[in-house]
Write an enzyme that holds these catalytic residues in place. Structure first.
Site, PDB file in Angstrom:
ATOM      1  N   ASP A  16       0.827  -1.202   0.000  1.00 31.61           N
ATOM      2  CA  ASP A  16       0.000   0.000   0.000  1.00 31.61           C
ATOM      3  C   ASP A  16       0.863   1.255   0.000  1.00 31.61           C
ATOM      4  O   ASP A  16       1.946   1.274   0.590  1.00 31.61           O
ATOM      5  CB  ASP A  16      -0.910  -0.013   1.235  1.00 31.61           C
ATOM      6  N   HIS A  33       3.674   3.210  -8.714  1.00 26.68           N
ATOM      7  CA  HIS A  33       3.562   1.781  -9.018  1.00 26.68           C
ATOM      8  C   HIS A  33       4.867   1.259  -9.611  1.00 26.68           C
ATOM      9  O   HIS A  33       5.315   0.151  -9.295  1.00 26.68           O
ATOM     10  CB  HIS A  33       2.408   1.539  -9.987  1.00 26.68           C
ATOM     11  N   LEU A 127      11.454 -20.732  -3.834  1.00 25.59           N
ATOM     12  CA  LEU A 127      10.444 -19.831  -3.285  1.00 25.59           C
ATOM     13  C   LEU A 127       9.273 -19.789  -4.254  1.00 25.59           C
ATOM     14  O   LEU A 127       9.480 -19.779  -5.472  1.00 25.59           O
ATOM     15  CB  LEU A 127      11.021 -18.419  -3.098  1.00 25.59           C
TER      16      LEU A 127
END
Length: 236
Positions: A16, A33, A127
């Site tokens: 956020d 972004h 991962l």
């Protein structure tokens, strides 16, 4: 599987503050972004070093489709760029890519690039990076309930035997363990319709800094805070 219980097996992050980060600098929201993509790279690297097995990022919510068309278009373009530029890096790092959400709502070109990256990295084992795209937890839960109800009506299952495990098996995350640790940036104290079922017993750590400023040391700090906590799961 990492047997060290002081290390979260699965970390989920609500990324956020991109827009506010850009606004503070007099930049368009898309620049926030774009800057946030570096934070993704930092978190992947930190998770690999710590031995975290799953990292889920709230990349685009189902509500984000209501944002201005230009911003949505820019976000999809950034996602495509990430998939194009980072696929080779994910391969080098042995990272597997997965995605959850209403993926059929993504633009055709974006979906093709996503599917290609997922297929390319499907054999990697160090991962698992999960992107929550066009994702909303309430929709996910309703779909799971609808699926179970349809099977019950068809006589395929006994409603009395529906339990937590059978419900969880109908969620997007059926093959993914629940998050141990939920991290949110920007200082907001809410979960924003993210993994509502899955985070029932997750530890939560909030950072005031915006997502583009989040770095490896921040993720390590969150993991250290997690290690200090005693998880009771409703018990003593």
């Amino acid at each position: 599987m990492n047997e060290d219980r002081s290390i979260p097996r699965h970390i989920a992050i609500i990324m956020d503050g991109n827009g506010r980060w850009a606004k503070e600098r007099g930049l368009p929201r898309r620049e926030g972004h774009r800057a946030g993509a570096e934070s993704v790279r930092e978190c992947v690297e930190a998770c690999k070093q710590l031995g975290v097995e799953y990292l889920t990022l709230y990349a685009f919510s189902s509500e984000n489709w209501n944002r201005p068309a230009a911003e949505v278009t820019a976000l999809m373009a950034l996602l495509e760029k990430f998939l194009e530029e980072k696929s080779s890096e994910l391969m080098k790092q042995n990272v597997r890519l997965k995605a959850i959400g209403h993926l059929d709502r993504l633009p055709d070109r974006t979906r093709r690039k996503l599917d290609k990256a997922i297929e390319r990295t499907s054999g990697n084992t160090s991962l698992t990076l999960v992107l929550a795209l066009s994702y909303g937890a309430r929709e996910e839960i309703v779909e799971a309930a609808r699926s179970l109800a349809a099977d019950a009506v068809a006589g395929k299952i006994d409603p009395a035997k529906i339990d937590n495990a059978s419900f969880a098996a109908r969620l997007y995350t059926a093959e993914i363990p629940d998050p141990d640790l939920l991290v949110r940036t920007s200082g907001e104290l809410r979960v924003s319709n993210f993994l509502l079922w899955q985070i029932s017993y997750a530890e939560i750590v909030i950072f005031k800094k915006f997502w583009p400023d989040f770095r490896q040391e921040d993720l390590r700090e969150a993991a250290q805070e997690y290690a200090r906590r005693h998880r009771r799961f409703g018990g003593l």
